[in-house]
Design a protein around this motif. Structure first.
Motif, PDB file in Angstrom:
ATOM      1  N   PHE A 291      39.752  54.213  34.792  1.00 39.32           N
ATOM      2  CA  PHE A 291      40.054  52.787  34.953  1.00 39.32           C
ATOM      3  C   PHE A 291      39.936  52.404  36.424  1.00 39.32           C
ATOM      4  CE2 PHE A 291      43.747  55.553  34.467  1.00 39.32           C
ATOM      5  CZ  PHE A 291      44.378  55.425  35.691  1.00 39.32           C
ATOM      6  N   GLU A 292      39.909  51.125  36.681  1.00 37.61           N
ATOM      7  CA  GLU A 292      39.865  50.619  38.043  1.00 37.61           C
ATOM      8  C   GLU A 292      41.270  50.603  38.645  1.00 37.61           C
ATOM      9  OE1 GLU A 292      36.805  47.071  38.134  1.00 37.61           O
ATOM     10  OE2 GLU A 292      37.739  47.265  36.143  1.00 37.61           O
ATOM     11  N   PRO A 293      41.394  50.897  39.932  1.00 39.22           N
ATOM     12  CA  PRO A 293      42.727  50.884  40.553  1.00 39.22           C
ATOM     13  C   PRO A 293      43.445  49.556  40.389  1.00 39.22           C
ATOM     14  CG  PRO A 293      41.134  51.928  42.010  1.00 39.22           C
ATOM     15  CD  PRO A 293      40.360  51.359  40.860  1.00 39.22           C
ATOM     16  N   LYS A 294      42.726  48.457  40.470  1.00 43.43           N
ATOM     17  CA  LYS A 294      43.371  47.147  40.361  1.00 43.43           C
ATOM     18  C   LYS A 294      43.967  46.930  38.979  1.00 43.43           C
ATOM     19  CE  LYS A 294      39.098  44.635  39.187  1.00 43.43           C
ATOM     20  NZ  LYS A 294      38.156  43.566  39.622  1.00 43.43           N
ATOM     21  N   VAL A 295      43.378  47.559  37.959  1.00 43.04           N
ATOM     22  CA  VAL A 295      43.922  47.436  36.606  1.00 43.04           C
ATOM     23  C   VAL A 295      45.197  48.273  36.483  1.00 43.04           C
ATOM     24  CG1 VAL A 295      43.481  47.886  34.158  1.00 43.04           C
ATOM     25  CG2 VAL A 295      41.681  46.905  35.605  1.00 43.04           C
TER      26      VAL A 295
ATOM     27  N   GLN B 106      27.842  50.219  43.965  1.00 45.03           N
ATOM     28  CA  GLN B 106      26.556  49.709  44.434  1.00 45.03           C
ATOM     29  C   GLN B 106      26.444  48.203  44.199  1.00 45.03           C
ATOM     30  OE1 GLN B 106      23.996  52.640  42.266  1.00 45.03           O
ATOM     31  NE2 GLN B 106      23.157  53.115  44.291  1.00 45.03           N
ATOM     32  N   ALA B 107      27.574  47.567  43.935  1.00 49.62           N
ATOM     33  CA  ALA B 107      27.575  46.123  43.694  1.00 49.62           C
ATOM     34  C   ALA B 107      27.060  45.375  44.920  1.00 49.62           C
ATOM     35  CB  ALA B 107      28.991  45.659  43.354  1.00 49.62           C
TER      36      ALA B 107
ATOM     37  N   GLY C 145      33.586  48.828  35.604  1.00 47.59           N
ATOM     38  CA  GLY C 145      33.241  47.945  36.714  1.00 47.59           C
ATOM     39  C   GLY C 145      32.089  48.457  37.549  1.00 47.59           C
ATOM     40  N   GLY C 146      31.327  49.430  37.027  1.00 46.00           N
ATOM     41  CA  GLY C 146      30.216  49.972  37.779  1.00 46.00           C
ATOM     42  C   GLY C 146      30.643  50.752  39.006  1.00 46.00           C
TER      43      GLY C 146
END
Length: 532
Positions: free
Chosen positions: A118-122, A251-252, A296-297
Protein backbone atom coordinates in the motif's frame (compact mmCIF):
# COMPACT_ATOMS: atom_id res chain seq x y z
CA UNK A 1 24.21 -7.06 29.83
CA UNK A 2 21.11 -6.27 31.85
CA UNK A 3 20.34 -2.56 31.86
CA UNK A 4 18.23 -0.34 34.01
CA UNK A 5 19.92 2.89 33.03
CA UNK A 6 18.15 5.10 30.54
CA UNK A 7 20.87 6.96 28.68
CA UNK A 8 24.45 6.46 27.60
CA UNK A 9 27.35 8.41 29.02
CA UNK A 10 27.04 10.65 25.99
CA UNK A 11 23.78 12.11 27.28
CA UNK A 12 23.54 15.87 27.23
CA UNK A 13 24.05 17.96 30.33
CA UNK A 14 20.39 18.90 30.32
CA UNK A 15 19.34 15.26 30.35
CA UNK A 16 21.88 14.48 33.03
CA UNK A 17 20.29 17.19 35.15
CA UNK A 18 16.89 15.63 34.64
CA UNK A 19 18.25 12.27 35.73
CA UNK A 20 19.73 13.82 38.85
CA UNK A 21 16.27 15.05 39.78
CA UNK A 22 14.74 11.63 39.22
CA UNK A 23 14.45 10.35 42.82
CA UNK A 24 12.01 13.07 43.87
CA UNK A 25 9.92 12.65 40.75
CA UNK A 26 9.92 8.85 40.99
CA UNK A 27 8.80 8.87 44.59
CA UNK A 28 5.33 9.87 43.51
CA UNK A 29 4.93 12.35 46.35
CA UNK A 30 5.98 15.52 44.56
CA UNK A 31 3.19 18.04 44.02
CA UNK A 32 3.15 18.41 40.25
CA UNK A 33 0.45 19.95 38.07
CA UNK A 34 -1.67 17.27 36.45
CA UNK A 35 -3.66 18.61 33.55
CA UNK A 36 -5.59 15.50 32.55
CA UNK A 37 -6.47 11.98 33.61
CA UNK A 38 -7.26 8.94 31.46
CA UNK A 39 -7.78 5.25 31.97
CA UNK A 40 -4.64 4.50 29.98
CA UNK A 41 -1.69 6.26 28.40
CA UNK A 42 -0.19 4.73 25.25
CA UNK A 43 3.32 5.90 24.41
CA UNK A 44 3.78 5.58 20.66
CA UNK A 45 1.28 5.96 17.81
CA UNK A 46 2.74 2.91 16.09
CA UNK A 47 0.56 0.11 14.72
CA UNK A 48 0.96 -1.58 18.12
CA UNK A 49 -0.09 1.59 19.94
CA UNK A 50 -3.07 2.12 17.66
CA UNK A 51 -4.29 -1.44 18.19
CA UNK A 52 -3.87 -1.08 21.96
CA UNK A 53 -5.95 2.10 21.97
CA UNK A 54 -8.59 0.46 19.79
CA UNK A 55 -8.83 -2.52 22.16
CA UNK A 56 -9.19 -0.25 25.17
CA UNK A 57 -11.95 1.73 23.49
CA UNK A 58 -13.85 -1.51 22.78
CA UNK A 59 -13.81 -2.03 26.55
CA UNK A 60 -15.07 1.46 27.25
CA UNK A 61 -11.79 2.98 28.44
CA UNK A 62 -10.28 6.35 27.58
CA UNK A 63 -6.79 6.68 26.17
CA UNK A 64 -4.23 9.41 25.64
CA UNK A 65 -1.66 8.59 22.96
CA UNK A 66 1.69 10.35 23.33
CA UNK A 67 3.73 10.11 20.13
CA UNK A 68 7.44 11.03 20.27
CA UNK A 69 7.52 12.23 16.64
CA UNK A 70 5.29 14.48 14.56
CA UNK A 71 3.66 11.57 12.73
CA UNK A 72 1.30 8.71 13.46
CA UNK A 73 1.42 5.17 12.15
CA UNK A 74 5.07 4.45 12.87
CA UNK A 75 7.02 2.84 10.08
CA UNK A 76 3.93 1.44 8.30
CA UNK A 77 3.02 5.00 7.35
CA UNK A 78 6.71 5.87 7.14
CA UNK A 79 7.78 3.71 4.22
CA UNK A 80 7.54 0.04 5.26
CA UNK A 81 4.68 -0.58 2.85
CA UNK A 82 5.45 -4.12 1.76
CA UNK A 83 4.23 -6.00 4.81
CA UNK A 84 6.25 -8.90 6.17
CA UNK A 85 3.42 -11.38 6.58
CA UNK A 86 3.75 -14.69 8.46
CA UNK A 87 4.52 -17.89 6.61
CA UNK A 88 1.21 -19.21 7.89
CA UNK A 89 -1.09 -16.38 6.87
CA UNK A 90 -3.90 -17.55 9.16
CA UNK A 91 -1.80 -16.40 12.11
CA UNK A 92 -2.36 -12.75 11.12
CA UNK A 93 -5.74 -12.06 12.67
CA UNK A 94 -7.73 -9.97 15.12
CA UNK A 95 -8.28 -6.24 14.83
CA UNK A 96 -4.88 -5.89 13.19
CA UNK A 97 -6.19 -7.86 10.23
CA UNK A 98 -9.76 -6.62 10.08
CA UNK A 99 -9.39 -2.99 11.14
CA UNK A 100 -6.09 -2.18 9.47
CA UNK A 101 -5.12 -4.45 6.58
CA UNK A 102 -8.69 -5.19 5.49
CA UNK A 103 -9.42 -1.46 5.71
CA UNK A 104 -6.52 -0.78 3.37
CA UNK A 105 -7.94 -3.37 0.99
CA UNK A 106 -11.33 -1.67 1.14
CA UNK A 107 -9.67 1.67 0.38
CA UNK A 108 -8.28 0.21 -2.83
CA UNK A 109 -11.60 -1.44 -3.64
CA UNK A 110 -10.41 -5.01 -3.29
CA UNK A 111 -12.93 -5.87 -0.58
CA UNK A 112 -12.29 -8.19 2.33
CA UNK A 113 -8.97 -9.72 1.29
CA UNK A 114 -6.37 -7.78 3.20
CA UNK A 115 -3.98 -5.57 1.28
CA UNK A 116 -0.36 -5.97 2.34
CA UNK A 117 1.18 -3.56 -0.17
CA UNK A 118 0.00 0.00 0.00
CA UNK A 119 0.98 3.64 -0.24
CA UNK A 120 2.30 5.32 2.92
CA UNK A 121 -0.33 8.04 2.69
CA UNK A 122 -3.07 5.40 2.78
CA UNK A 123 -1.58 3.75 5.86
CA UNK A 124 -1.47 7.17 7.51
CA UNK A 125 -5.12 7.78 6.60
CA UNK A 126 -6.24 4.45 8.10
CA UNK A 127 -4.08 4.96 11.21
CA UNK A 128 -5.69 8.32 11.89
CA UNK A 129 -9.16 6.92 11.27
CA UNK A 130 -8.59 4.13 13.81
CA UNK A 131 -7.33 6.52 16.47
CA UNK A 132 -10.41 8.66 15.89
CA UNK A 133 -12.57 5.54 16.19
CA UNK A 134 -10.84 4.78 19.47
CA UNK A 135 -11.64 8.27 20.71
CA UNK A 136 -8.00 8.67 21.66
CA UNK A 137 -6.53 12.04 22.55
CA UNK A 138 -3.36 12.36 20.47
CA UNK A 139 -0.37 14.48 21.34
CA UNK A 140 2.63 14.52 19.01
CA UNK A 141 6.26 15.41 19.71
CA UNK A 142 6.02 14.04 23.27
CA UNK A 143 9.36 12.50 24.20
CA UNK A 144 10.26 10.79 27.44
CA UNK A 145 13.81 11.82 28.27
CA UNK A 146 14.32 9.93 31.50
CA UNK A 147 12.90 9.03 34.91
CA UNK A 148 12.19 12.69 35.71
CA UNK A 149 9.38 12.53 33.14
CA UNK A 150 7.49 9.93 35.21
CA UNK A 151 6.07 9.73 38.70
CA UNK A 152 5.93 6.37 40.42
CA UNK A 153 4.16 5.19 43.53
CA UNK A 154 5.71 1.94 44.62
CA UNK A 155 5.42 -0.47 41.72
CA UNK A 156 2.94 1.66 39.79
CA UNK A 157 3.44 4.42 37.26
CA UNK A 158 1.17 7.30 38.21
CA UNK A 159 1.79 9.96 35.58
CA UNK A 160 3.91 11.02 32.64
CA UNK A 161 4.92 14.49 31.61
CA UNK A 162 3.47 15.95 28.39
CA UNK A 163 3.58 19.37 26.78
CA UNK A 164 0.25 20.18 28.42
CA UNK A 165 1.35 19.08 31.87
CA UNK A 166 1.30 15.81 33.74
CA UNK A 167 -1.06 13.11 32.46
CA UNK A 168 -2.25 10.55 34.96
CA UNK A 169 -3.58 7.10 34.13
CA UNK A 170 -4.39 3.79 35.74
CA UNK A 171 -2.39 1.86 33.16
CA UNK A 172 0.47 2.55 30.74
CA UNK A 173 1.47 0.89 27.47
CA UNK A 174 4.90 1.45 25.94
CA UNK A 175 4.25 0.94 22.22
CA UNK A 176 7.31 2.88 21.07
CA UNK A 177 10.24 1.54 19.06
CA UNK A 178 12.62 2.93 21.67
CA UNK A 179 11.08 1.61 24.90
CA UNK A 180 11.68 4.91 26.67
CA UNK A 181 8.68 4.63 29.01
CA UNK A 182 9.70 1.13 30.04
CA UNK A 183 13.30 2.18 30.64
CA UNK A 184 12.37 5.35 32.54
CA UNK A 185 10.21 3.25 34.89
CA UNK A 186 13.26 1.15 35.80
CA UNK A 187 12.16 -2.08 34.11
CA UNK A 188 15.25 -4.18 33.26
CA UNK A 189 16.06 -4.64 29.59
CA UNK A 190 18.78 -5.82 27.25
CA UNK A 191 20.52 -4.25 24.23
CA UNK A 192 22.63 -6.25 21.81
CA UNK A 193 23.35 -9.94 21.50
CA UNK A 194 23.42 -12.26 24.47
CA UNK A 195 26.11 -14.91 24.55
CA UNK A 196 25.23 -18.37 23.33
CA UNK A 197 25.51 -19.57 26.92
CA UNK A 198 22.96 -17.11 28.34
CA UNK A 199 19.92 -19.02 27.09
CA UNK A 200 21.72 -21.97 25.48
CA UNK A 201 21.01 -20.60 21.99
CA UNK A 202 23.01 -21.96 19.06
CA UNK A 203 22.56 -18.77 16.99
CA UNK A 204 23.35 -16.30 19.76
CA UNK A 205 26.29 -13.93 20.16
CA UNK A 206 29.09 -13.07 17.75
CA UNK A 207 28.90 -15.36 14.71
CA UNK A 208 32.17 -15.03 12.72
CA UNK A 209 31.51 -18.25 10.82
CA UNK A 210 28.14 -16.96 9.54
CA UNK A 211 29.71 -14.07 7.65
CA UNK A 212 28.44 -13.43 4.14
CA UNK A 213 31.48 -12.75 1.96
CA UNK A 214 30.95 -10.63 -1.12
CA UNK A 215 34.48 -9.99 -2.30
CA UNK A 216 36.06 -8.64 -5.48
CA UNK A 217 35.50 -5.05 -4.48
CA UNK A 218 36.56 -2.66 -1.75
CA UNK A 219 33.58 -0.80 -0.27
CA UNK A 220 35.19 2.40 0.97
CA UNK A 221 32.04 3.80 2.51
CA UNK A 222 33.70 6.73 4.19
CA UNK A 223 31.91 5.82 7.42
CA UNK A 224 33.72 4.24 10.38
CA UNK A 225 33.01 0.55 10.61
CA UNK A 226 33.99 0.19 14.24
CA UNK A 227 36.64 -2.00 15.81
CA UNK A 228 37.22 -5.37 14.20
CA UNK A 229 35.64 -8.03 16.42
CA UNK A 230 38.21 -10.20 18.18
CA UNK A 231 35.98 -12.27 20.45
CA UNK A 232 35.16 -15.93 20.25
CA UNK A 233 32.13 -17.33 18.49
CA UNK A 234 29.07 -17.00 20.72
CA UNK A 235 30.40 -14.07 22.75
CA UNK A 236 27.95 -11.36 23.82
CA UNK A 237 28.17 -7.78 22.58
CA UNK A 238 26.05 -4.63 22.63
CA UNK A 239 25.62 -4.28 18.87
CA UNK A 240 22.30 -4.23 17.00
CA UNK A 241 21.54 -4.96 13.37
CA UNK A 242 21.50 -2.22 10.75
CA UNK A 243 18.65 0.26 10.40
CA UNK A 244 17.57 2.04 7.24
CA UNK A 245 14.87 4.17 5.69
CA UNK A 246 12.27 2.43 3.56
CA UNK A 247 11.86 4.91 0.74
CA UNK A 248 9.36 5.08 -2.09
CA UNK A 249 10.27 5.71 -5.74
CA UNK A 250 8.15 6.65 -8.74
CA UNK A 251 8.43 7.48 -12.43
CA UNK A 252 5.39 9.76 -12.34
CA UNK A 253 5.63 13.00 -14.27
CA UNK A 254 5.48 15.07 -11.09
CA UNK A 255 8.28 13.11 -9.38
CA UNK A 256 10.78 15.04 -7.29
CA UNK A 257 14.47 14.81 -8.21
CA UNK A 258 16.82 13.08 -5.81
CA UNK A 259 18.20 15.83 -3.55
CA UNK A 260 21.88 16.40 -2.95
CA UNK A 261 22.14 16.13 0.86
CA UNK A 262 24.18 18.55 2.92
CA UNK A 263 27.66 17.16 3.43
CA UNK A 264 27.43 14.93 0.35
CA UNK A 265 30.74 13.28 -0.55
CA UNK A 266 30.83 11.05 -3.64
CA UNK A 267 33.77 9.17 -2.13
CA UNK A 268 31.32 7.55 0.28
CA UNK A 269 29.85 5.57 -2.61
CA UNK A 270 32.84 4.63 -4.77
CA UNK A 271 32.47 1.03 -3.65
CA UNK A 272 29.15 0.86 -5.49
CA UNK A 273 30.72 1.30 -8.91
CA UNK A 274 32.69 -1.96 -8.70
CA UNK A 275 29.66 -3.73 -7.26
CA UNK A 276 27.39 -2.48 -10.06
CA UNK A 277 29.91 -3.68 -12.63
CA UNK A 278 30.35 -7.02 -10.89
CA UNK A 279 26.60 -7.60 -10.90
CA UNK A 280 26.04 -6.21 -14.42
CA UNK A 281 23.52 -3.59 -13.29
CA UNK A 282 22.69 -1.09 -16.02
CA UNK A 283 20.50 1.40 -14.16
CA UNK A 284 18.05 2.02 -11.37
CA UNK A 285 15.20 0.47 -13.33
CA UNK A 286 16.91 -2.91 -13.09
CA UNK A 287 17.37 -2.47 -9.34
CA UNK A 288 13.85 -1.21 -8.66
CA UNK A 289 12.39 -4.06 -10.67
CA UNK A 290 13.48 -6.46 -7.93
CA UNK A 291 11.82 -4.47 -5.13
CA UNK A 292 8.19 -4.29 -4.10
CA UNK A 293 5.68 -2.67 -6.44
CA UNK A 294 2.91 -0.89 -4.54
CA UNK A 295 -0.27 0.86 -5.73
CA UNK A 296 -0.04 4.25 -7.41
CA UNK A 297 2.76 3.19 -9.74
CA UNK A 298 5.28 3.32 -6.88
CA UNK A 299 7.98 1.02 -5.56
CA UNK A 300 9.37 0.59 -2.08
CA UNK A 301 13.15 0.69 -1.81
CA UNK A 302 14.96 -1.95 0.20
CA UNK A 303 17.61 -4.31 -1.14
CA UNK A 304 17.31 -4.17 -4.93
CA UNK A 305 19.79 -6.72 -6.32
CA UNK A 306 21.46 -6.69 -2.90
CA UNK A 307 22.30 -3.01 -3.16
CA UNK A 308 20.50 -1.68 -0.13
CA UNK A 309 20.44 1.35 2.10
CA UNK A 310 21.43 -0.32 5.37
CA UNK A 311 24.23 1.43 7.25
CA UNK A 312 25.69 -1.13 9.67
CA UNK A 313 27.35 0.24 12.77
CA UNK A 314 25.47 3.52 12.76
CA UNK A 315 22.64 1.97 14.77
CA UNK A 316 24.61 0.76 17.80
CA UNK A 317 24.19 3.88 19.94
CA UNK A 318 20.55 4.45 19.07
CA UNK A 319 18.73 2.21 21.61
CA UNK A 320 20.26 3.78 24.72
CA UNK A 321 21.06 7.16 23.23
CA UNK A 322 19.65 10.50 24.27
CA UNK A 323 17.18 11.99 21.83
CA UNK A 324 19.89 14.43 20.77
CA UNK A 325 22.15 11.51 19.87
CA UNK A 326 19.32 9.67 18.15
CA UNK A 327 18.60 12.71 15.99
CA UNK A 328 22.24 12.69 14.90
CA UNK A 329 21.96 9.03 13.93
CA UNK A 330 18.69 9.62 12.07
CA UNK A 331 20.29 12.51 10.15
CA UNK A 332 23.31 10.35 9.30
CA UNK A 333 21.06 7.60 7.98
CA UNK A 334 19.06 10.09 5.89
CA UNK A 335 22.25 11.59 4.41
CA UNK A 336 23.51 8.12 3.54
CA UNK A 337 20.28 7.11 1.79
CA UNK A 338 19.81 10.40 -0.05
CA UNK A 339 23.48 10.59 -0.98
CA UNK A 340 23.39 7.13 -2.53
CA UNK A 341 20.39 8.01 -4.68
CA UNK A 342 21.98 11.28 -5.75
CA UNK A 343 25.22 9.46 -6.62
CA UNK A 344 23.37 6.88 -8.74
CA UNK A 345 21.69 9.67 -10.68
CA UNK A 346 24.58 12.08 -11.07
CA UNK A 347 28.08 10.70 -10.53
CA UNK A 348 30.18 11.23 -13.68
CA UNK A 349 32.06 7.98 -13.10
CA UNK A 350 28.90 6.07 -14.03
CA UNK A 351 27.99 5.48 -17.68
CA UNK A 352 25.75 8.17 -19.14
CA UNK A 353 23.14 5.53 -19.94
CA UNK A 354 23.07 4.47 -16.27
CA UNK A 355 22.58 8.05 -15.09
CA UNK A 356 19.93 8.68 -17.73
CA UNK A 357 17.98 5.63 -16.61
CA UNK A 358 18.23 6.62 -12.94
CA UNK A 359 16.99 10.11 -13.82
CA UNK A 360 13.67 8.58 -14.91
CA UNK A 361 13.04 7.83 -11.24
CA UNK A 362 12.41 10.20 -8.36
CA UNK A 363 10.56 10.75 -5.11
CA UNK A 364 6.74 10.83 -4.99
CA UNK A 365 5.36 14.35 -4.69
CA UNK A 366 2.27 13.08 -2.85
CA UNK A 367 4.10 11.20 -0.07
CA UNK A 368 5.85 12.43 3.09
CA UNK A 369 4.98 16.02 2.27
CA UNK A 370 5.88 17.22 5.77
CA UNK A 371 8.94 15.04 6.35
CA UNK A 372 11.78 16.72 8.24
CA UNK A 373 14.14 15.22 5.64
CA UNK A 374 12.41 16.84 2.68
CA UNK A 375 9.26 16.16 0.68
CA UNK A 376 9.03 12.67 -0.74
CA UNK A 377 11.48 11.18 1.77
CA UNK A 378 10.29 9.10 4.76
CA UNK A 379 10.02 10.66 8.18
CA UNK A 380 10.47 7.43 10.16
CA UNK A 381 13.74 5.51 10.49
CA UNK A 382 13.21 1.75 10.46
CA UNK A 383 14.27 0.64 13.96
CA UNK A 384 14.71 -3.07 13.41
CA UNK A 385 15.81 -3.81 16.95
CA UNK A 386 16.48 -1.74 20.05
CA UNK A 387 15.81 -2.38 23.72
CA UNK A 388 14.23 -5.68 24.72
CA UNK A 389 12.48 -5.97 28.07
CA UNK A 390 13.51 -8.72 30.47
CA UNK A 391 9.98 -9.61 31.47
CA UNK A 392 7.99 -12.35 33.12
CA UNK A 393 8.93 -14.70 30.25
CA UNK A 394 11.92 -14.17 27.98
CA UNK A 395 11.15 -15.58 24.54
CA UNK A 396 14.21 -17.48 23.32
CA UNK A 397 15.32 -19.46 20.29
CA UNK A 398 13.88 -22.61 21.86
CA UNK A 399 10.36 -21.13 21.93
CA UNK A 400 10.33 -20.83 18.13
CA UNK A 401 10.84 -24.54 17.45
CA UNK A 402 8.91 -27.67 18.34
CA UNK A 403 8.35 -29.02 20.91
CA UNK A 404 8.66 -25.72 22.81
CA UNK A 405 6.59 -23.65 20.37
CA UNK A 406 3.25 -24.08 22.17
CA UNK A 407 2.30 -22.01 25.19
CA UNK A 408 -0.56 -22.32 27.65
CA UNK A 409 -1.00 -18.52 27.78
CA UNK A 410 -0.80 -17.68 24.06
CA UNK A 411 -1.88 -14.20 22.93
CA UNK A 412 -0.80 -14.53 19.27
CA UNK A 413 0.71 -16.96 16.78
CA UNK A 414 3.55 -16.13 14.42
CA UNK A 415 5.93 -17.73 11.94
CA UNK A 416 8.71 -15.89 10.14
CA UNK A 417 12.33 -16.88 9.67
CA UNK A 418 15.15 -15.56 11.86
CA UNK A 419 16.03 -12.38 9.98
CA UNK A 420 19.05 -10.40 11.12
CA UNK A 421 20.40 -7.68 8.86
CA UNK A 422 24.09 -6.87 8.79
CA UNK A 423 25.52 -5.98 12.18
CA UNK A 424 28.91 -4.64 11.10
CA UNK A 425 31.13 -3.98 8.09
CA UNK A 426 34.78 -4.67 8.75
CA UNK A 427 37.95 -5.19 6.69
CA UNK A 428 39.62 -8.53 6.12
CA UNK A 429 42.70 -7.91 4.06
CA UNK A 430 41.53 -6.60 0.70
CA UNK A 431 37.89 -7.54 1.23
CA UNK A 432 35.05 -6.53 3.44
CA UNK A 433 32.96 -9.10 5.20
CA UNK A 434 29.35 -8.11 4.81
CA UNK A 435 27.00 -9.59 7.33
CA UNK A 436 29.11 -10.13 10.43
CA UNK A 437 26.86 -11.68 13.00
CA UNK A 438 24.09 -12.04 10.45
CA UNK A 439 21.99 -15.15 10.47
CA UNK A 440 20.51 -14.41 7.09
CA UNK A 441 21.25 -10.97 5.72
CA UNK A 442 19.14 -10.83 2.58
CA UNK A 443 20.09 -14.27 1.29
CA UNK A 444 17.51 -16.45 2.95
CA UNK A 445 16.70 -17.19 6.56
CA UNK A 446 16.60 -19.82 9.25
CA UNK A 447 13.10 -21.27 9.10
CA UNK A 448 11.16 -21.63 12.35
CA UNK A 449 7.99 -23.49 13.28
CA UNK A 450 4.63 -21.84 13.83
CA UNK A 451 4.83 -20.70 17.45
CA UNK A 452 2.74 -19.06 20.14
CA UNK A 453 3.77 -15.95 22.06
CA UNK A 454 2.82 -16.01 25.74
CA UNK A 455 1.23 -13.10 27.58
CA UNK A 456 4.17 -13.14 30.01
CA UNK A 457 6.43 -11.70 27.29
CA UNK A 458 4.38 -8.49 27.34
CA UNK A 459 4.79 -7.37 30.95
CA UNK A 460 7.50 -7.09 33.62
CA UNK A 461 8.21 -9.80 36.16
CA UNK A 462 6.39 -9.83 39.48
CA UNK A 463 7.93 -7.31 41.84
CA UNK A 464 8.57 -4.82 39.05
CA UNK A 465 6.10 -2.32 37.53
CA UNK A 466 2.59 -3.79 37.68
CA UNK A 467 0.61 -1.43 35.42
CA UNK A 468 2.66 -1.60 32.22
CA UNK A 469 2.64 -3.66 29.03
CA UNK A 470 5.24 -3.52 26.25
CA UNK A 471 4.21 -4.84 22.79
CA UNK A 472 7.23 -3.74 20.67
CA UNK A 473 10.23 -3.88 23.01
CA UNK A 474 8.73 -7.07 24.43
CA UNK A 475 10.65 -9.66 26.40
CA UNK A 476 12.87 -11.72 24.11
CA UNK A 477 16.47 -12.64 23.44
CA UNK A 478 18.20 -11.16 20.39
CA UNK A 479 17.82 -14.42 18.47
CA UNK A 480 14.14 -14.91 19.31
CA UNK A 481 13.35 -11.26 18.50
CA UNK A 482 14.56 -11.71 14.90
CA UNK A 483 11.40 -13.54 13.88
CA UNK A 484 8.49 -11.70 15.57
CA UNK A 485 9.95 -8.19 15.00
CA UNK A 486 7.45 -7.52 12.20
CA UNK A 487 4.75 -4.84 12.14
CA UNK A 488 1.69 -7.14 11.84
CA UNK A 489 2.88 -9.07 14.87
CA UNK A 490 3.49 -5.82 16.75
CA UNK A 491 -0.12 -4.95 15.97
CA UNK A 492 -1.41 -8.21 17.39
CA UNK A 493 0.78 -7.87 20.48
CA UNK A 494 -0.56 -4.32 20.83
CA UNK A 495 -4.09 -5.74 20.88
CA UNK A 496 -3.09 -8.17 23.63
CA UNK A 497 -1.33 -5.39 25.55
CA UNK A 498 -4.50 -3.30 25.38
CA UNK A 499 -6.68 -6.19 26.54
CA UNK A 500 -4.35 -6.94 29.43
CA UNK A 501 -4.57 -3.25 30.38
CA UNK A 502 -8.36 -3.27 30.21
CA UNK A 503 -8.65 -6.31 32.46
CA UNK A 504 -6.11 -4.93 34.93
CA UNK A 505 -8.08 -1.69 35.13
CA UNK A 506 -11.40 -3.50 35.53
CA UNK A 507 -10.14 -5.63 38.41
CA UNK A 508 -7.82 -3.03 39.90
CA UNK A 509 -5.14 -5.69 40.00
CA UNK A 510 -1.53 -5.92 38.83
CA UNK A 511 -1.21 -7.04 35.24
CA UNK A 512 0.78 -10.04 36.48
CA UNK A 513 -2.42 -11.28 38.18
CA UNK A 514 -4.41 -11.54 34.95
CA UNK A 515 -6.75 -14.49 34.33
CA UNK A 516 -5.85 -16.23 31.12
CA UNK A 517 -9.28 -17.74 30.45
CA UNK A 518 -10.81 -14.25 30.47
CA UNK A 519 -7.96 -12.82 28.37
CA UNK A 520 -8.25 -15.54 25.74
CA UNK A 521 -12.03 -15.18 25.49
CA UNK A 522 -11.76 -11.42 25.03
CA UNK A 523 -9.03 -11.71 22.39
CA UNK A 524 -10.97 -14.32 20.43
CA UNK A 525 -14.09 -12.14 20.57
CA UNK A 526 -12.48 -9.81 18.05
CA UNK A 527 -10.92 -12.55 15.94
CA UNK A 528 -7.48 -13.13 17.44
CA UNK A 529 -6.02 -16.53 16.60
CA UNK A 530 -4.34 -18.05 19.63
CA UNK A 531 -3.66 -21.51 18.17
CA UNK A 532 -3.55 -22.87 14.63
Amino acid sequence: MERRRFLTAAATAATAGALAAAPAARAGTTAVPRAESYDAVVYGATLAGIMAALRLSRRGYTTCVLEPTNHIGGVVSGGLVKTDIPNTIGALAGLTRTSFFDAIGAHYGVGSPAQYRFEPKVARLIARRLLDEAGAVIRKNQRINGPADLTLNGRRIESVRSSAGWVTARFFIDASYEGDLMAAAGVPYHVGRESSATYDESYAGFRPNSVLRRGLFNPNTGYPVGPVPTGAEGDADEKVQAYNFRGVLTQAADRLPFPRPEGYDPADYTHLRSLLEYRGITGMTQMVGTTAAIPGGKHQTNQGLFIGYDLPGASWEYPDGSWARREEIIAQQARWHQGMQYWLANDPSLPESFRADTATWGLPADEFTDSPHGAGFPHQLYIREGRRMKGAHVLTQHDLFAPNNTKSTSVACWQYGLDCHTVQLYPDGTRYLIGEGSLTGEEGNVLVDLYQIPAESLFPSSGSIDNLTVPICFSASHVAYLSPRMEPNYGMLGEAAGELAAQSIARNQPVQSYRYADLAASLEEFGSVLAT
